[in-house]
Design a protein around this motif. Sequence first.
Motif, PDB file in Angstrom:
ATOM      1  N   ASP A  26      56.739  53.728  58.820  1.00  0.00           N
ATOM      2  CA  ASP A  26      56.265  53.188  57.556  1.00  0.00           C
ATOM      3  C   ASP A  26      57.140  51.998  57.181  1.00  0.00           C
ATOM      4  N   ARG A  27      56.554  50.830  57.021  1.00  0.00           N
ATOM      5  CA  ARG A  27      57.327  49.607  56.780  1.00  0.00           C
ATOM      6  C   ARG A  27      58.101  49.666  55.470  1.00  0.00           C
ATOM      7  N   ALA A  28      57.511  50.287  54.456  1.00  0.00           N
ATOM      8  CA  ALA A  28      58.195  50.378  53.166  1.00  0.00           C
ATOM      9  C   ALA A  28      59.434  51.265  53.271  1.00  0.00           C
ATOM     10  N   GLN A  36      69.472  49.969  51.672  1.00  0.00           N
ATOM     11  CA  GLN A  36      70.594  50.871  51.377  1.00  0.00           C
ATOM     12  C   GLN A  36      71.758  50.641  52.341  1.00  0.00           C
ATOM     13  N   ILE A  37      71.431  50.482  53.608  1.00  0.00           N
ATOM     14  CA  ILE A  37      72.465  50.270  54.620  1.00  0.00           C
ATOM     15  C   ILE A  37      73.157  48.928  54.388  1.00  0.00           C
ATOM     16  N   ASN A  38      72.373  47.905  54.073  1.00  0.00           N
ATOM     17  CA  ASN A  38      72.931  46.581  53.810  1.00  0.00           C
ATOM     18  C   ASN A  38      73.887  46.609  52.616  1.00  0.00           C
ATOM     19  N   GLY A 160      71.378  61.886  56.780  1.00  0.00           N
ATOM     20  CA  GLY A 160      70.383  61.557  55.770  1.00  0.00           C
ATOM     21  C   GLY A 160      69.074  62.264  56.050  1.00  0.00           C
ATOM     22  N   THR A 161      68.623  63.081  55.100  1.00  0.00           N
ATOM     23  CA  THR A 161      67.399  63.857  55.271  1.00  0.00           C
ATOM     24  C   THR A 161      66.498  63.646  54.059  1.00  0.00           C
ATOM     25  N   PRO A 219      66.534  56.011  46.674  1.00  0.00           N
ATOM     26  CA  PRO A 219      67.275  54.740  46.714  1.00  0.00           C
ATOM     27  C   PRO A 219      68.613  54.846  45.989  1.00  0.00           C
ATOM     28  N   GLY A 220      69.662  54.299  46.629  1.00  0.00           N
ATOM     29  CA  GLY A 220      70.990  54.307  46.033  1.00  0.00           C
ATOM     30  C   GLY A 220      71.851  55.484  46.436  1.00  0.00           C
ATOM     31  N   ASN A 221      71.240  56.512  47.058  1.00  0.00           N
ATOM     32  CA  ASN A 221      72.026  57.698  47.405  1.00  0.00           C
ATOM     33  C   ASN A 221      73.079  57.427  48.471  1.00  0.00           C
TER      34      ASN A 221
END
Length: 236
Positions: A26-28, A36-38, A160-161, A219-221
Amino acid sequence: MRTKYHRILLKLSGESLMGEQGYGIDRARLAAYAEQINAVAGAGVEVAIVIGGGNIFRGLSGAAKGFDRVMGDQMGMLATVINSLALCSALNGIGRPARVLTATNMFPIGEQYSKWRAIEALRSGTIAIIAGGTGNPFFTTDTGSALRAIEVEADVMLKGTRVDGIYTADPEKDPTATKFTEISYDEVYTRGLRVMDLTATALCKENRMPIVVFDMDTPGNLERVVGGDPIGTLVY
């Protein structure tokens, strides 16, 4: 951003990349993970990543359908390479340098993995995406993640799950399940909790590699975990 860890190994499940599609990438969801990684890399954290391949092909499931187990696992390893290339492309697209290193020689698709190549990338601020599992059949990507975390001398393995930690039972099936904030490797064994396979858990225990299981889909976790916020579950 205050960070608790200097170098991390992030394990992502292939299934999570499916998003709501049920198959594939999924692109989104991919873009959200890349952001998040960035963000944590931009804060100075060195990031190595291992991704599963279950959104495309899982060797054990293939064996159950009649595939030779060794060839099925090799197909699963190739699925992890596809996911790794997708994440690498997403990171490069937002200006974050990333490299794909593969457990077996697949040049020019990726560089062949070695501890020293991975650490060289990490020290330069490049994301090291390590694909292809261990390069051997009968080992899961959880075991591959544990092995790579130890090899690259990560401070922690972050799993990450889609669940926000480890519970006494599957919270999606048992509404009475309660969450652990911390749990020992031995208690994971004795309770029979399916955090990771036993080989991966034993490898982390023997090498004193802490594991944090958290919800990567919020997002942000990832930033919160790296910053030391008490979300998820610590396995020690």
